[in-house]
Design an enzyme around this catalytic site. Structure first.
Site, mmCIF file in Angstrom:
data_model
loop_
_atom_site.group_PDB
_atom_site.id
_atom_site.type_symbol
_atom_site.label_atom_id
_atom_site.label_comp_id
_atom_site.label_asym_id
_atom_site.label_seq_id
_atom_site.Cartn_x
_atom_site.Cartn_y
_atom_site.Cartn_z
ATOM 1 N N SER A 12 0.775 -1.000 -0.279
ATOM 2 C CA SER A 12 -0.012 -0.043 0.104
ATOM 3 C C SER A 12 1.008 1.241 -0.054
ATOM 4 O O SER A 12 0.438 2.478 -0.164
ATOM 5 C CB SER A 12 -0.643 0.151 1.181
ATOM 6 O OG SER A 12 -0.264 0.182 2.435
ATOM 7 N N GLY A 44 -5.259 -0.140 5.250
ATOM 8 C CA GLY A 44 -5.738 -1.203 6.339
ATOM 9 C C GLY A 44 -7.053 -0.694 7.070
ATOM 10 O O GLY A 44 -7.899 -1.142 7.667
ATOM 11 N N CYS A 74 2.284 -7.109 1.560
ATOM 12 C CA CYS A 74 1.387 -6.266 2.270
ATOM 13 C C CYS A 74 0.384 -7.511 2.978
ATOM 14 O O CYS A 74 -0.367 -7.913 2.173
ATOM 15 C CB CYS A 74 0.685 -5.222 1.517
ATOM 16 S SG CYS A 74 -0.877 -4.439 2.124
ATOM 17 N N THR A 76 -2.465 -6.876 4.347
ATOM 18 C CA THR A 76 -3.785 -6.277 4.010
ATOM 19 C C THR A 76 -4.295 -6.607 2.635
ATOM 20 O O THR A 76 -5.440 -7.457 2.461
ATOM 21 C CB THR A 76 -3.659 -4.751 4.252
ATOM 22 O OG1 THR A 76 -3.117 -4.504 5.578
ATOM 23 C CG2 THR A 76 -5.228 -4.090 4.201
ATOM 24 N N CYS A 187 2.231 -6.494 9.821
ATOM 25 C CA CYS A 187 1.987 -5.507 8.645
ATOM 26 C C CYS A 187 3.513 -5.116 8.503
ATOM 27 O O CYS A 187 4.261 -5.056 9.171
ATOM 28 C CB CYS A 187 1.334 -4.148 9.400
ATOM 29 S SG CYS A 187 1.566 -2.849 8.338
#
Ligand code: DGL
Length: 258
Positions: A12, A44, A74, A76, A187
């Site tokens: 991201s 997120g 990532c 997420t 993360c």
């Protein structure tokens, strides 16, 4: 795709650069094309559908660049998109998930108390629920969403010791940290906080991230396909970002060399 083709790595924003560093260290012959989506960070706090759409855009770009594999650096985006991406593209796609297994296995049969720090989306998604289900009978697992830690990296304030420690205390003071066996950095942005977590936690608590395991997995997959870069090739890293500013370019380079 030949073995000399690059590997596409995305996140991201800037967090996935922590994975690129691991690739450069463990697989020094590979060419890496990194794409950070800082213009759309954070992921997120978005919906899974939004993150899926953004992830497809990036993988489409990698496909047109002829990558031999994609690493979703990532947690997420992996939660939201890995299955659909694998169904769509004929390229090996390596995802990431919080290294909860590593944390629980450390106990060698003894019940572990583990905090998983990740984004709200990762901790809410089905993929993490399935992972939790495998371990929460035998271990005590706390889910701690820490979206503020993503913002600190993206805004270039990672060196601001007081701000970082204040942010960490905000999330973790609710725990009796002396009773925690490990904290999982679920993360990729959080991997840059390792020294700060070390300062926050007692020595008895381990700090675990999934970067090394992810790169090992990438290497095994490429090897099984006969696509590891030849040892005669000098690897390289090319950084790109959806935010075209000088600030992001400089910050990306700084995190890569950190
Ligand atoms: N670095 C990302 C992860 O590993 C997500 C950060 C964000 O954009 O919220 O989950």
């Amino acid at each position: 795709m030949s073995s000399t083709a690059p590997i596409g790595v995305f996140d991201s924003g800037l967090g996935g650069i922590s994975v690129v560093r691991q690739i450069a260290q463990d697989m020094p012959h590979e060419h890496v094309l990194y794409f950070g989506d800082s213009a759309n960070a954070p992921y997120g706090t978005k919906t899974p559908a939004q993150v899926r759409e953004l992830s497809f855009r990036i993988v489409e770009r990698f496909a047109s660049q002829g990558v031999k594999a994609v690493v979703i650096a990532c947690n997420t985006a992996t939660s939201a998109a890995v299955n659909d991406l694998r169904d769509t593209y004929d390229i090996p796609i390596i995802g990431m998930e919080p290294a909860l297994k590593v944390a629980c296995d450390r106990g060698q049969g003894k019940r572990q108390r583990v905090i998983v720090a990740a984004t709200p989306l990762t901790l809410r998604e089905h993929k993490f629920a399935a992972l939790m289900e495998r371990f929460d009978q035998d271990h005590t697992i706390f889910k701690e969403p820490c979206p503020g830690l993503v913002d600190v990296v993206e805004s270039g304030r990672l060196a601001d010791h007081d701000l970082v420690m204040h942010t960490l205390h905000g999330y973790f003071d609710q725990y009796d940290l002396s009773s925690i066996d490990s904290v999982v950095l679920g993360c990729t942005h959080f991997v840059f906080y390792r020294d700060y977590f070390r300062e926050l936690l007692p020595d008895t608590a381990a700090i675990i991230d999934g970067n090394e395991g992810t790169v090992r997995h990438l290497s095994v997959v490429l090897e099984s396909l006969g696509k590891l870069a030849p040892e005669t090739q000098d690897g390289s890293v090319t950084l790109a970002n959806s935010d075209p500013s000088e600030r992001i370019a400089a910050l990306s380079q700084q995190l890569l060399e950190r």
